[in-house]
Structures are given as C-alpha cells and as structure tokens.
Design an enzyme around this catalytic site. Structure first.
Site, mmCIF file in Angstrom:
data_model
loop_
_atom_site.group_PDB
_atom_site.id
_atom_site.type_symbol
_atom_site.label_atom_id
_atom_site.label_comp_id
_atom_site.label_asym_id
_atom_site.label_seq_id
_atom_site.Cartn_x
_atom_site.Cartn_y
_atom_site.Cartn_z
ATOM 1 N N ARG A 17 59.536 19.247 -22.507
ATOM 2 C CA ARG A 17 58.750 20.372 -22.707
ATOM 3 C C ARG A 17 59.230 21.708 -22.876
ATOM 4 O O ARG A 17 58.732 22.782 -22.653
ATOM 5 C CB ARG A 17 57.519 20.423 -22.017
ATOM 6 C CG ARG A 17 56.864 19.249 -21.568
ATOM 7 C CD ARG A 17 56.246 18.363 -22.739
ATOM 8 N NE ARG A 17 55.325 19.078 -23.457
ATOM 9 C CZ ARG A 17 54.056 19.005 -23.090
ATOM 10 N NH1 ARG A 17 53.626 18.066 -22.219
ATOM 11 N NH2 ARG A 17 52.880 19.413 -23.799
ATOM 12 N N ARG A 63 53.118 31.815 -32.028
ATOM 13 C CA ARG A 63 51.927 30.972 -31.748
ATOM 14 C C ARG A 63 50.647 31.873 -32.103
ATOM 15 O O ARG A 63 49.639 31.482 -32.658
ATOM 16 C CB ARG A 63 51.955 30.324 -30.544
ATOM 17 C CG ARG A 63 50.727 29.858 -29.902
ATOM 18 C CD ARG A 63 50.815 28.062 -30.337
ATOM 19 N NE ARG A 63 49.879 27.602 -29.635
ATOM 20 C CZ ARG A 63 48.328 27.810 -29.480
ATOM 21 N NH1 ARG A 63 48.061 28.778 -30.226
ATOM 22 N NH2 ARG A 63 47.660 27.173 -28.784
ATOM 23 N N ARG A 74 55.566 26.775 -24.817
ATOM 24 C CA ARG A 74 55.226 26.876 -23.282
ATOM 25 C C ARG A 74 55.809 28.036 -22.686
ATOM 26 O O ARG A 74 55.200 28.821 -22.144
ATOM 27 C CB ARG A 74 55.496 25.418 -22.589
ATOM 28 C CG ARG A 74 54.416 24.510 -22.478
ATOM 29 C CD ARG A 74 54.886 23.453 -21.496
ATOM 30 N NE ARG A 74 53.611 22.809 -21.170
ATOM 31 C CZ ARG A 74 53.547 21.741 -20.202
ATOM 32 N NH1 ARG A 74 54.707 21.484 -19.645
ATOM 33 N NH2 ARG A 74 52.503 20.960 -20.059
ATOM 34 N N TYR A 79 44.627 8.633 -24.208
ATOM 35 C CA TYR A 79 44.076 9.514 -24.737
ATOM 36 C C TYR A 79 43.001 9.112 -25.846
ATOM 37 O O TYR A 79 41.754 9.709 -26.102
ATOM 38 C CB TYR A 79 45.085 10.601 -25.588
ATOM 39 C CG TYR A 79 45.797 11.391 -24.480
ATOM 40 C CD1 TYR A 79 45.201 12.584 -23.948
ATOM 41 C CD2 TYR A 79 47.093 11.097 -24.240
ATOM 42 C CE1 TYR A 79 45.834 13.317 -23.085
ATOM 43 C CE2 TYR A 79 47.575 11.719 -23.116
ATOM 44 C CZ TYR A 79 46.934 12.721 -22.433
ATOM 45 O OH TYR A 79 47.820 13.537 -21.553
ATOM 46 N N ASP A 96 53.728 16.697 -30.959
ATOM 47 C CA ASP A 96 53.058 16.051 -29.848
ATOM 48 C C ASP A 96 52.848 14.737 -29.947
ATOM 49 O O ASP A 96 52.887 14.297 -31.187
ATOM 50 C CB ASP A 96 51.623 17.024 -29.697
ATOM 51 C CG ASP A 96 51.037 17.004 -28.438
ATOM 52 O OD1 ASP A 96 51.412 17.973 -27.547
ATOM 53 O OD2 ASP A 96 50.512 16.099 -28.215
#
Ligand code: CP3
Length: 340
Positions: A26, A39, A30, A152, A76
C-alpha cells in the site's frame, strides 16, 4: 527492457542478494501528500484508478520520493468484481460499498467472467509506468485472492467478521465454488494481461485468509490460489495470506516463489516451514509510529532474523494511512544500509 535494479526479482527467484530489496504494501497512495494532492482534484478514487496517466503518476511517487526497490501499480483488488458485474463505490473515509451483493443463485446469473478488452485501463497504466521507470525498478502487478474477493462480493463492504461470507460457505458451498471458479478464471486472464503489459512480478493479496479454519482455507482459498499461481509462467509470484499462519506448512507446496509474512508470523518458524520459498515482510506497521531510533532498532532486528534466507523487506501488512512518510524513509534507508 533489462532491469537496472533487479534485486526484487532475484530475491523472489531464491537468490541471496547483495542487499535486501525493500518496498511497502500500500505504498502507492495513502501516506503521501503528493498523492492526496492528485486525488483532491478528482471526483474520487475510481477516477484515479480509471485514468491511466494519473494512476501511472501516483504509482511512480513512492519510487521517486521514498526510494523503494519496486513500484506497485496503483489500482485496487475490487476492479475484478466490478468487471464481473458488481460495481462498487469508494465511500470517503469509510471504504468500499457494493450496492448489489451476492445472496443467492439468481445474483450469480448476472455475473460474467472477465473478457479480453475489459480492464484495459489497468494494462495501459502498466505500460505507462514501465516507460517511466525505464528499467530503474521492477513493477509489481497484483490481484486479490478469490476468497478475499468473494468476501467483498457477499458482504458488500468491509466487515469485522465477514460472517455473511462465512455463512455462504456453510449454506451454499456449491454456489461458493461456482463464484470462486469465475473469479479465478477472471483473475488468471487479468494477471496474464498485466504480465503482457509489463508487470515483472505478481502479488496475490488474501487479506481475509485468517478468518477461515485450515480445512475451509484449503478448499475455498488455497486451491484457487494454486490454480492462479500455476498459470503464471512468465513472472515470479508472491502470495500474501494475512493471518494464515496455520497454513504456512502447506503453502510451501504452492506454485509460487515468495510467501508474504504478517507481523504475527514467527520468522524462524516460517523459515523452517517454507524452506523452498523466498520470504517477504514482516515489520509490524505500527512500529513506524515510533521514533527514529526505535524504527532503526526494530528494522535491524527483523533483518537479522531473515539473514541467510532469500528475503524481500516489507511491512507485515499495508502501511497505515497516518504514517509519517519520513518514518517510512527511515525504514527503507535502514534496510538499504544494513545489508550493503
Ligand atoms: O499497494 C499499493 O499501494 C497499490 C494500490 C492498492 C490499493 N488497494 C489502493 C487503494 C492495493 C495493492 C490495494 C489492495 C487492496 N484493496 C486490498 C488488499 C490489501 C490489504 O490491504 O489487505 C484490499 C482488501 C482492498 C480493498 C480496499 N480498497 C479497501 C478495504 C479500501 C478502503 C480502506 C483503505 O485501504 O484505504 C480501499 C481503498 C483504497 N485502495 C485506497 C487506496 C490508495 C484508499 C482510497 C483513497 O484514496 O481514498
């Protein structure tokens, strides 16, 4: 294109390298203000994922700003369920939300396997990053393990227990296998295309491995991970199964090169159980909340335990979003200095 820095690839293939390669799960996004800057100008996370030029830009940020030995493509694991017919929303500060989930056979009828021509935005981003890297570091492609993706698709978002997904395995095991097979075939196609586009190594994330007991983990997860690993011939494969300490012994038989360890997995025990694998990991990400001295000490302690075994330095799971990037740099620099 020949890689000028191929430490990660050589370590993955079982070589004891002159110094330990280092990257962070990651790392793309982030933690970097530069990421948040890109972003903040967009409608949301998905616009970033689906715009190859921007995905490539944020993929390059940790390579240029932190000095890691590998890039990981910004995307993702949830692009697979989306391509199969279950779209998701990324809710600000909360995480993924699927308006439609799998509850019964009828919900499966509307799903389809991922075909060529879908997910082209990911392959395009990979090609752009490869051009930008120009061999300065390898590029990691990735996908979720079928079990984690199924979690998910059934749950519709994050969960503490994933008990709906676990209920499905008990009440609808046949349907579970039907969907797991569809995800597996889609993922194989997806990862092959990533390698064709230029991914140098593939990592499979099984984030929810740890909630299954061994007998279910074998049947509903490891068997599908094996199918995927076996199908990838032209790039080394890493399997990261968070919490699956109980399956490490059997993971030594997987057709992959590297096993990722989380911070609860004992390094010495893992070395014994996984004799034929390179090991990746496994610093507790919370150690990066400590001061410089503490981070250096704990990183060295970890490196010493892996010494003499092929190793890729990393955290035991993704870097926490509120980690100070300077602390990440201390971790990276300590790894680089230690083994030099
Ligand atoms: O490693 C990297 O930096 C590459 C990019 C990457 C992302 N997600 C970007 C992302 C990778 C490898 C992933 C994998 C992923 N996604 C996993 C497996 C790894 C793990 O941590 O266990 C899982 C379970 C997901 C699903 C997912 N995506 C969740 C639960 C969330 C919300 C919480 C979070 O992680 O922030 C996401 C969103 C997401 N994926 C973000 C990023 C950078 C944050 C979105 C934002 O910018 O607001």
């Amino acid at each position: 294109m020949r890689l000028k820095n191929d430490l990660l690839i050589r370590a993955a293939k079982g070589e004891l390298t002159e110094r330990t390669p280092v990257w962070l799960m990651r790392q793309a996004g982030r933690i970097l203000p530069e990421y948040r800057n890109v972003r903040s100008k967009l409608s949301g996370f998905k616009e970033l994922v689906k715009t190859p030029e921007l995905a490539a830009e944020v993929t390059m940020q940790p390579v240029n700003l932190l000095g890691v030995d590998a890039a990981i493509i910004f995307s993702d694991i949830l692009v697979i369920p989306e391509a199969m017919g279950l779209s998701y929303e990324m809710v600000e500060k909360k995480g993924p939300y699927f308006p439609k989930t799998i509850k019964s056979k009828a919900d499966i009828k509307s799903l389809h396997k991922v075909e060529d021509g879908e997910l082209n935005y990911v392959y395009e981003a990979i090609r752009l990053v490869k051009r930008e890297l120009n061999g300065s570091a390898p590029l990691i492609g990735f996908a979720g393990a079928p079990w984690t993706i199924l979690c998910y698709m059934i749950e519709g978002g994050g969960s503490k227990t994933f008990s709906n997904a676990r209920k499905f395995l008990i009440q609808e095991p046949k349907l579970a296998h039907t969907v797991l097979n569809m995800i597996t075939e889609s993922t194989i196609k997806y990862l092959h295309q990533q390698v064709l586009a230029g991914a140098d190594l593939i990592q499979i994330f099984d984030s929810w491995a740890g909630i299954l007991p061994l007998n279910q983990y074998r049947k509903f997860s490891m068997s599908y991970i094996e199918k995927i690993s076996k199908s990838i011939a032209n790039a080394p494969v890493t399997v990261f199964a968070k919490g699956a300490y109980f399956a490490l012994k059997e993971m030594n038989n997987l057709s992959c090169n590297t096993i990722g360890l989380d911070w609860n997995m004992d390094i010495n025990e893992s070395r014994t159980l996984l004799k034929s694998k390179t090991l990746q990991g496994n610093l507790d990400p919370s150690i990066l909340y400590g001061d410089q001295k503490y981070i250096k000490m704990e990183t060295k302690k970890m490196l010493k335990q892996f010494k003499g075994h092929p190793h890729i330095a990393n955290l035991g799971h993704g870097v926490y979003p509120d980690t100070n990037p300077d602390h990440v740099k201390i971790f990276i620099e300590t790894v680089k200095a230690f083994s030099a």
